[in-house]
Design a protein around this motif. Structure first.
Motif, PDB file in Angstrom:
ATOM      1  N   GLY A 115      25.105 -33.122  16.059  1.00 45.34           N
ATOM      2  CA  GLY A 115      25.567 -33.822  15.072  1.00 45.34           C
ATOM      3  C   GLY A 115      26.835 -33.300  14.115  1.00 45.34           C
ATOM      4  N   ILE A 116      27.395 -34.221  13.556  1.00 45.67           N
ATOM      5  CA  ILE A 116      28.641 -33.216  12.647  1.00 45.67           C
ATOM      6  C   ILE A 116      28.296 -34.051  11.074  1.00 45.67           C
ATOM      7  CG2 ILE A 116      30.862 -33.219  12.104  1.00 45.67           C
ATOM      8  CD1 ILE A 116      31.580 -33.488  15.030  1.00 45.67           C
ATOM      9  N   SER A 117      27.993 -32.842  10.170  1.00 48.30           N
ATOM     10  CA  SER A 117      27.476 -33.366   8.974  1.00 48.30           C
ATOM     11  C   SER A 117      28.976 -33.335   7.972  1.00 48.30           C
ATOM     12  CB  SER A 117      26.521 -32.488   8.311  1.00 48.30           C
ATOM     13  OG  SER A 117      25.301 -32.607   8.926  1.00 48.30           O
ATOM     14  N   ILE A 118      29.380 -34.160   7.056  1.00 50.11           N
ATOM     15  CA  ILE A 118      30.303 -34.201   6.587  1.00 50.11           C
ATOM     16  C   ILE A 118      29.942 -34.520   5.127  1.00 50.11           C
ATOM     17  CG2 ILE A 118      32.526 -35.160   5.895  1.00 50.11           C
ATOM     18  CD1 ILE A 118      32.722 -36.174   9.150  1.00 50.11           C
ATOM     19  N   GLU A 119      30.104 -33.382   4.106  1.00 49.38           N
ATOM     20  CA  GLU A 119      29.819 -33.458   2.782  1.00 49.38           C
ATOM     21  C   GLU A 119      30.856 -34.092   2.138  1.00 49.38           C
ATOM     22  OE1 GLU A 119      29.021 -29.785   1.256  1.00 49.38           O
ATOM     23  OE2 GLU A 119      28.136 -30.613  -0.841  1.00 49.38           O
ATOM     24  N   MET A 120      30.633 -35.581   1.994  1.00 45.77           N
ATOM     25  CA  MET A 120      31.728 -36.170   1.365  1.00 45.77           C
ATOM     26  C   MET A 120      31.257 -37.794   0.883  1.00 45.77           C
ATOM     27  SD  MET A 120      35.809 -36.305   2.001  1.00 45.77           S
ATOM     28  CE  MET A 120      37.084 -37.236   0.875  1.00 45.77           C
ATOM     29  N   ASN A 121      31.367 -38.054   0.032  1.00 47.49           N
ATOM     30  CA  ASN A 121      31.252 -39.634  -0.258  1.00 47.49           C
ATOM     31  C   ASN A 121      31.731 -40.221   0.756  1.00 47.49           C
ATOM     32  OD1 ASN A 121      31.981 -42.293  -1.369  1.00 47.49           O
ATOM     33  ND2 ASN A 121      30.347 -41.663  -2.748  1.00 47.49           N
ATOM     34  N   ALA A 122      31.262 -41.158   1.437  1.00 41.34           N
ATOM     35  CA  ALA A 122      31.738 -42.080   2.594  1.00 41.34           C
ATOM     36  C   ALA A 122      32.721 -42.899   2.282  1.00 41.34           C
ATOM     37  CB  ALA A 122      30.553 -42.559   3.363  1.00 41.34           C
ATOM     38  N   VAL A 123      32.559 -43.557   0.981  1.00 38.80           N
ATOM     39  CA  VAL A 123      33.648 -44.474   0.708  1.00 38.80           C
ATOM     40  C   VAL A 123      35.064 -43.589   0.605  1.00 38.80           C
ATOM     41  CG1 VAL A 123      34.580 -45.992  -1.204  1.00 38.80           C
ATOM     42  CG2 VAL A 123      32.175 -45.896  -0.532  1.00 38.80           C
ATOM     43  N   ASP A 124      34.750 -42.535  -0.163  1.00 38.12           N
ATOM     44  CA  ASP A 124      36.060 -41.615  -0.519  1.00 38.12           C
ATOM     45  C   ASP A 124      36.640 -41.147   0.867  1.00 38.12           C
ATOM     46  OD1 ASP A 124      35.771 -42.170  -3.211  1.00 38.12           O
ATOM     47  OD2 ASP A 124      34.740 -40.141  -3.340  1.00 38.12           O
ATOM     48  N   PHE A 125      35.707 -40.612   1.701  1.00 35.33           N
ATOM     49  CA  PHE A 125      36.210 -40.180   3.303  1.00 35.33           C
ATOM     50  C   PHE A 125      37.205 -41.316   3.784  1.00 35.33           C
ATOM     51  CE2 PHE A 125      35.668 -39.799   7.627  1.00 35.33           C
ATOM     52  CZ  PHE A 125      36.175 -38.387   7.801  1.00 35.33           C
ATOM     53  N   LEU A 126      36.384 -42.592   3.904  1.00 32.72           N
ATOM     54  CA  LEU A 126      37.403 -43.408   4.685  1.00 32.72           C
ATOM     55  C   LEU A 126      38.628 -43.818   3.977  1.00 32.72           C
ATOM     56  CD1 LEU A 126      34.492 -45.938   5.738  1.00 32.72           C
ATOM     57  CD2 LEU A 126      36.064 -44.692   7.293  1.00 32.72           C
ATOM     58  N   ARG A 127      38.570 -43.756   2.514  1.00 34.24           N
ATOM     59  CA  ARG A 127      39.889 -43.981   1.673  1.00 34.24           C
ATOM     60  C   ARG A 127      40.562 -42.969   1.988  1.00 34.24           C
ATOM     61  NH1 ARG A 127      38.603 -44.128  -3.677  1.00 34.24           N
ATOM     62  NH2 ARG A 127      40.739 -44.984  -4.272  1.00 34.24           N
ATOM     63  N   ASN A 128      40.219 -41.952   2.097  1.00 33.07           N
ATOM     64  CA  ASN A 128      41.360 -40.976   2.352  1.00 33.07           C
ATOM     65  C   ASN A 128      41.810 -40.745   3.924  1.00 33.07           C
ATOM     66  OD1 ASN A 128      41.903 -38.730   0.128  1.00 33.07           O
ATOM     67  ND2 ASN A 128      39.810 -39.449  -0.159  1.00 33.07           N
ATOM     68  N   CYS A 129      41.122 -41.426   4.789  1.00 30.06           N
ATOM     69  CA  CYS A 129      41.605 -41.270   6.166  1.00 30.06           C
ATOM     70  C   CYS A 129      42.943 -41.693   6.300  1.00 30.06           C
ATOM     71  CB  CYS A 129      40.754 -42.286   7.087  1.00 30.06           C
ATOM     72  SG  CYS A 129      39.223 -41.355   7.511  1.00 30.06           S
ATOM     73  N   ASP A 130      43.898 -41.068   6.954  1.00 25.04           N
ATOM     74  CA  ASP A 130      45.352 -41.242   7.269  1.00 25.04           C
ATOM     75  C   ASP A 130      45.274 -41.912   8.983  1.00 25.04           C
ATOM     76  OD1 ASP A 130      47.737 -41.245   8.137  1.00 25.04           O
ATOM     77  OD2 ASP A 130      48.167 -38.988   8.067  1.00 25.04           O
ATOM     78  N   LEU A 131      45.623 -43.162   8.944  1.00 23.21           N
ATOM     79  CA  LEU A 131      45.361 -43.938  10.156  1.00 23.21           C
ATOM     80  C   LEU A 131      46.751 -43.870  10.936  1.00 23.21           C
ATOM     81  CD1 LEU A 131      42.832 -46.646   9.015  1.00 23.21           C
ATOM     82  CD2 LEU A 131      42.395 -44.365  10.004  1.00 23.21           C
ATOM     83  N   SER A 132      47.643 -42.963  10.495  1.00 21.97           N
ATOM     84  CA  SER A 132      48.925 -43.332  11.322  1.00 21.97           C
ATOM     85  C   SER A 132      48.856 -42.716  12.645  1.00 21.97           C
ATOM     86  CB  SER A 132      49.997 -42.554  10.358  1.00 21.97           C
ATOM     87  OG  SER A 132      49.659 -41.220   9.855  1.00 21.97           O
TER      88      SER A 132
END
Ligand SMILES: [Zn+2]
Length: 273
Positions: free
Chosen positions: A253-270
């Motif tokens: 598994g990969i743990s990501i210590e970040m609020n999930a809403v913020d994580f997705l909002r920060n995703c760069d989908l280009s």
């Protein structure tokens, strides 16, 4: 987490989604609507003030919440859902969410691929749970809305009652007082479990978003089990407070210590797709 670290994780997530045959998504507490923005709507604010002054109107609060949810078209959660949709829209996915606010449905997701085991604000049920019957909430919600608009006051309304036993009718979700009736999500739950069974030998990408410890037996623990038994799975746990991975999944598994809403909002989908 700095941007380089974030970009590396995002790249890994995108790569796993891309090569996965099936994508399992769990959405939890970090996505819950807090109703903090309700004061943006003056009519709702004055209605809530009326409730404060007259406790017998307490029953209208969930209806005011529903009216707020109906009027809310954007916000951090919805922005995050839009990103998530872009990530998985072409995949064979299924989403299980403990949210009851239905914000997720304001984006493009296929409603047949979402299960909401904690209920929503759509249907009403008997507070005493005397039967499994559900009743549409539309008419009474309209009356509450009309009472607000006309300024006649919420005290002109009477709470509707169960035709079977006379107890009050409340929304069919886990935040309502009384015994939660499970009927509302049963059909989708069956679809979900069937879909999940068919993932066992497939390349599966599991994405757990902001799922905390308040209802761990709905998403968190079952997802850990699925990740453990499916040898071709990848597992992403994104959470600002309880990101830790279990011992069994530590290498997988990969743990990501970040609020999930913020994580997705920060995703760069280009770079996605
Ligand atoms: Zn009843």
């Amino acid at each position: 987490m700095d941007r380089t670290e974030f970009d590396a994780i995002q790249e890994e997530l995108l790569a796993n989604i891309k090569t996965a045959q099936v994508v399992l998504i769990g959405i939890g507490e970090e996505f819950n609507e807090s109703f903090q923005e309700i004061e943006q709507f003056p009519q709702l604010t004055s209605a809530l003030e009326a409730v404060d002054m007259n406790p017998t109107l307490e029953w209208t609060v969930p209806f005011l919440e529903r009216l707020y949810l109906e009027q809310t078209k954007d916000g951090n959660q919805i922005e995050a859902y839009r990103k998530l949709y872009e990530l998985v829209k072409d995949k064979d996915y299924f989403i299980i969410t403990t949210c009851i606010d239905e914000h997720i449905k304001k984006t493009g997701f296929d409603l047949e691929r979402i299960v909401e085991p904690c209920g929503t604000y759509k249907m009403l049920q008997c507070r005493a749970g005397c039967s499994e019957k559900l009743y549409p909430a539309e008419d009474i919600t309209q009356l509450v809305r009309q009472a607000m608009i006309d300024g006649v006051g919420l005290d002109s309304l009477t709470q509707i009652t169960c035709p079977e036993c006379g107890a009050s009718l409340v929304f069919n979700n886990i935040t309502s007082e009384g015994k939660y009736v499970e009927e509302g999500y049963r059909a989708q739950w069956e679809k979900y479990t069937k879909w999940l069974q068919l993932t066992l030998n497939k390349k599966l990408c599991i994405i757990e978003l902001g799922v905390g410890m308040s209802l761990p037996d709905i998403i968190r623990w079952p997802f850990e089990k699925v990740a453990f038994y499916n040898r071709k799975s990848s597992f992403f746990r994104i959470n600002g407070s309880v990101w830790h991975m279990t011992e069994e999944l530590k290498n997988k598994g990969i743990s990501i210590e970040m609020n999930a809403v913020d994580f997705l909002r920060n995703c760069d989908l280009s770079h996605a797709n």
